[in-house]
Scaffold this active site. Structure first.
Site, short mmCIF file in Angstrom:
data_model
loop_
_atom_site.label_atom_id
_atom_site.label_comp_id
_atom_site.label_asym_id
_atom_site.label_seq_id
_atom_site.Cartn_x
_atom_site.Cartn_y
_atom_site.Cartn_z
N ASP A 405 0.85 -1.19 0.00
CA ASP A 405 0.00 0.00 0.00
C ASP A 405 0.89 1.24 0.00
O ASP A 405 2.10 1.15 0.15
CB ASP A 405 -0.87 -0.06 1.26
CG ASP A 405 -1.90 1.04 1.30
OD1 ASP A 405 -2.27 1.55 0.23
OD2 ASP A 405 -2.35 1.38 2.42
N GLU A 408 2.56 4.98 -4.01
CA GLU A 408 2.54 5.92 -5.17
C GLU A 408 3.87 6.63 -5.36
O GLU A 408 4.17 6.94 -6.52
CB GLU A 408 1.41 6.94 -4.97
CG GLU A 408 0.03 6.34 -5.07
CD GLU A 408 -0.33 5.39 -3.92
OE1 GLU A 408 0.17 5.60 -2.81
OE2 GLU A 408 -1.07 4.44 -4.17
N ASP A 483 -8.86 3.94 -1.97
CA ASP A 483 -9.78 4.37 -0.90
C ASP A 483 -11.06 4.99 -1.44
O ASP A 483 -11.22 6.22 -1.50
CB ASP A 483 -9.05 5.38 0.01
CG ASP A 483 -7.91 4.71 0.76
OD1 ASP A 483 -7.87 3.47 0.80
OD2 ASP A 483 -7.05 5.45 1.28
C1 GLC Z 1 -4.58 3.29 2.96
C2 GLC Z 1 -5.09 2.11 2.15
C3 GLC Z 1 -6.12 1.33 2.93
C4 GLC Z 1 -5.52 0.92 4.27
C5 GLC Z 1 -5.01 2.12 5.04
C6 GLC Z 1 -4.29 1.74 6.32
O1 GLC Z 1 -5.58 4.22 3.13
O2 GLC Z 1 -5.57 2.48 0.90
O3 GLC Z 1 -6.58 0.24 2.21
O4 GLC Z 1 -6.49 0.25 5.02
O5 GLC Z 1 -4.11 2.85 4.23
O6 GLC Z 1 -3.24 0.91 6.07
#
Ligand code: GLC
Length: 803
Positions: A405, A408, A483
């Protein structure tokens, strides 16, 4: 923002007349008087690559996107000249290059113009940053439509839009928000029933304008690097997508369990809560395979650590969950907490693996753990290090998958949400700034993760999920759409995004079912699950700040409907797995937008909602509250209602009923759909017979069924079973032939055939030319279900009518 028009005022430069031409086998080199060079490579009869350099030079030819396994080779390549043009002819295309300008026109072999430069290649020096802004503009045909481009959360047909590629952490993004998480600089154009693709393989920030600025012009440009693009001719969309995927790399076949249902949450902790969620799935008999640990399993969000208070014995927990069919998947982010006591940080500093600013200091940014350093995943040595960090998680603890995650890369509390431009990267030995490496950073992280998960999970297949992606990321894993929000509009967005990703080479994608931010009401959750079970990746995920989001959170009705649809997915696993096989071998989408399914029907060009799941199942989600049904478009051909088996003709829009517990699902006439029994997780049951739902059709239809050991790599040694069924239906006669490829012997010996829509009473059946008594086939009372050995070559079902 730099736009095409603004730049024109500032001084675009254009190639002028060609003064030299030379050919080196499949590469043609043109040079103009003002020192622009064009290298045209003929990769395949339908795939041409164009690279333009200025000052007489081309860059070192390096790309993260192009797979070294891509297939090259053409049947024909002729180069000729007339007064005005060089003419390059393959067996599928004719490309004319104008001698006075380097402008091109590309025709199909029948002379139909497919793609024509307007200004063609032009550029402007980018004095502040160095290099050029490189640009290409093309004429747009009157009814031309545009598709593809990754995860853009907007109407599927991009005509009229301008979009850009620059992965961005866009929490709670909205419809039309651009850019968001992914960068896939690839589009498909469609006009005169002919499709072609353009893949602009440039990792700088790229822009695409589809008749937004000027109503008849399509253009694309980048803030640096080379004008380097691939032209991929169809004429069918299928050919374009499959050739694009061949160029950028086919996905590996995932383990079958990865196609099951996944339950996620930010965050399940401590261990008792995690186990409680898992247990509840089994108690309520809702199938589930994947279960997730978000950032709170770590010690202060330090990657590759465990919070021992919450999870005192992870190995034991993971093992016990695995015994109950659950595969534990954990999150790993790129930010490494600055902490002198933290081993990974110490190693990164010692080995000099973290990204640095132009003048030397480390790139420091805030993410979940506070101030962090970030590995430079564009350096091979760093990727190897990162891959090895998975040894304990995967090899020892037994975690089955990794979720990457924030790659980017996301940086908190800064306006641009990411690294500044000056950050330095290795770019596999081509040192550069973040302007060039930004778009590939997340993919290189996923690549390193994939290598590690594969290495330490071997001989099992790896499972990796990534949020950010550049073209080619499909080689390393799955993706999700980031998200989103629990709103009806986001349900629409999820549907469009997953279809778009499927046209963009990354079919293994899904959305956070139910919405990540905020909480869905029960109806929205139900409608989202109903869509989600038809997405290649099927995972419910939500942010803990907004309440619970498990299938039992709402009420009993929701639990029952959720179970019904997840069960449906599990029964369709062999069908879905077959689509995955075709995706991994031929690069074909798993979810197919209607325009892909029937590009010659103009009605499909603007449809966003309906799609084909696999090859034969038509699905239309319910996207509005309080619906008892909706209008939907049925593509041409005959369709069976999945729920009641009624059959009717498509090629029109119709009203369809869909109460809360139902969804518009239809099956193409002639389809053979393989089905497993409901299992609580993949591998729970031994499959003792394969059910084949056979939908009668007047005419012919081909269906496939792929099976293998469901995990591991034996299938690559030929241990798979790929059945090709040909169905031929006539008034009094029905024939199914089977042809099997591969050496895998499935555990079951029989098919259970379920005949649907047979227009006559069965009088006689011949199997492989031998008459068989109906009793022997264990026909049921309805005379539509019977059992047959899996090795038949031909079933011939006859009626009494012609006797
Ligand atoms: C980001 C991710 C999400 C995750 C969060 C905490 O917002 O996109 O899926 O739950 O981080 O790790």
């Amino acid at each position: 923002m730099i736009t095409n028009t603004e730049l024109r005022e500032l001084g675009n430069q254009f190639p002028n007349e060609v003064i030299s031409f030379k050919q080196n086998v499949d590469k043609l080199y043109f040079k103009t008087k003002n020192n622009v060079v064009l290298e045209l490579s003929v990769l395949r009869d339908s795939v041409l690559r164009f690279r333009y350099g200025t000052r007489g030079q081309l860059e070192d030819d390096f790309s993260y996107a192009i797979s070294d396994k891509n297939i090259k080779g053409y049947n024909k390549l002729e180069v000729s000249e007339d007064v005005d043009n060089y003419i390059i002819t393959t067996s599928k295309l004719v490309c004319k290059i104008e001698k006075k300008s380097l402008q091109k026109k590309i025709y199909d072999i029948k002379g139909q113009l497919i793609n024509e430069d307007e200004l063609g290649f032009h550029y402007e020096e980018f004095y502040d940053r160095g290099g050029n802004v490189v640009k290409m503009s093309k004429w747009t045909q009157e009814k031309e439509a545009f598709y593809g481009m990754g995860d853009k959360p907007m109407h599927s047909n991009l005509r009229g839009k301008r979009v850009q590629n620059w992965p961005t952490d866009e929490y709670a993004f909205a419809k039309d928000k651009d850019p968001i998480y992914k960068a896939v600089p690839f589009y498909i154009g469609l006009h005169h029933q002919q499709a072609y693709g353009v893949f602009f393989d440039n990792s700088f920030r790229t822009f695409f304008d589809f008749c937004h600025e000027r109503h008849n012009i399509t253009s694309f440009w980048a803030q640096g690097g080379e004008m380097n693009y691939y032209f991929i001719y169809g004429p069918k969309m299928e050919n374009v997508v499959s050739n694009y995927t061949n160029l950028t790399g086919q996905a590996e076949l995932p383990p079958l369990w990865a196609l099951g249902y996944h339950q996620c949450k930010w965050s399940y902790y401590p261990e008792s809560r995690f186990r409680e969620v898992a247990k509840k799935f089994r108690e309520l008999k809702i199938p589930c395979d994947g279960i997730y640990l978000d950032i709170d399993y770590m010690e202060g969000f330090r990657c590759f650590t465990w919070n021992k208070e919450y999870f005192p014995d992870p190995k034991k927990m993971v093992k016990e969950l695995a015994d109950d069919g659950f595969k534990t998947i954990v999150i790993i982010d790129p930010g490494i907490k600055i902490d002198d006591e933290y081993e990974i940080y110490k190693q990164g500093i010692e080995k000099d693996y973290f990204c640095k600013r132009a003048d030397g200091p480390h790139m420091i940014g805030k993410v979940w753990p506070g101030e962090c350093c970030f590995p430079d995943f564009t350096k091979p040595e760093v990727r190897d290090w990162w891959a090895d960090l998975y040894k304990e998680l995967i090899g020892d603890i037994g975690v089955k998958g990794v979720w990457n995650d924030m790659n980017e890369p996301a940086v908190m509390e800064v306006p641009n949400k990411t690294f500044p431009d000056d950050v330095r990267h290795d770019y596999d030995g081509h040192p550069c700034s973040h302007r060039k490496a930004h778009n590939v950073y997340g993919t290189q992280m996923a690549r390193a993760t994939y290598e590690g998960v594969k290495k330490y999970g071997y001989p099992k297949r790896p499972f990796v999920i990534t949020r950010s992606a550049y073209s080619g990321a499909q080689r390393y894993g799955t993706s999700w759409t980031g998200d989103n929000v629990a709103t009806w509009e986001h349900l629409w967005i999820a549907n469009v995004q997953v279809q778009r990703m499927n046209l963009s080479g990354m079919a293994f994608t899904g959305s956070d079912i139910g919405g990540f931010a905020e909480q869905p009401n029960s109806e929205l959750f139900v409608r989202w699950i109903q869509l989600g079970v038809f997405h290649p990746f099927c995972r419910t995920h939500s942010s803990g700040h907004h309440g619970d989001q498990e299938p039992w959170t709402f009420d009993d009705e929701v639990t029952d409907i959720t179970r019904k649809f997840i069960e449906l997915r599990y029964t369709l696993l062999p069908y879905l797995y077959t689509a995955f096989y075709q995706y991994s071998t031929e690069g074909l989408p798993i979810v197919k937008p209607l325009v892909y399914f029937d590009q010659n029907d103009p009605q499909t060009h603007f449809r966003t909602d309906e799609f084909i799941f696999g090859n034969k199942i038509l699905v239309c989600p319910i996207l509005e509250p309080n619906s008892k049904g909706r209008r939907m478009y049925f593509p041409r051909g005959e369709w069976y209602n999945f729920w009641d088996n009624t059959c009717f003709s498509g090629g029109k829009e119709m009203w369809v009923d869909a109460d809360m517990d139902s969804l518009p699902v239809y099956v193409k006439a002639g389809a053979i759909i393989p089905r497993y029994p409901v299992q609580q997780y993949v591998g729970e049951l031994e499959i003792t017979e394969l059910k084949l739902d056979v939908y009668f059709k007047h005419g012919e239809e081909i269906s496939h069924v792929y099976e293998d050991a469901q995990d591991g790599y034996d299938y690559q040694k030929g241990r798979y079973s790929y059945r090709n069924f040909k169905l031929t239906g006539k008034k009094d006669d029905f024939i199914i032939t089977q042809h099997k490829l591969g050496k895998y012997n499935t555990e079951y010996d029989y098919f259970k055939i379920n005949l649907i829509g047979l227009p006559f009473d069965i009088f006689e059946i011949e199997i492989d030319n031998v008459k068989v008594s109906l009793d022997e086939l264990e026909f049921d009372d309805t005379k539509t279900n019977f059992k047959i050995t899996k090795d038949f070559s031909e079933i011939h079902i006859k009626s009494n009518n012609d006797r």
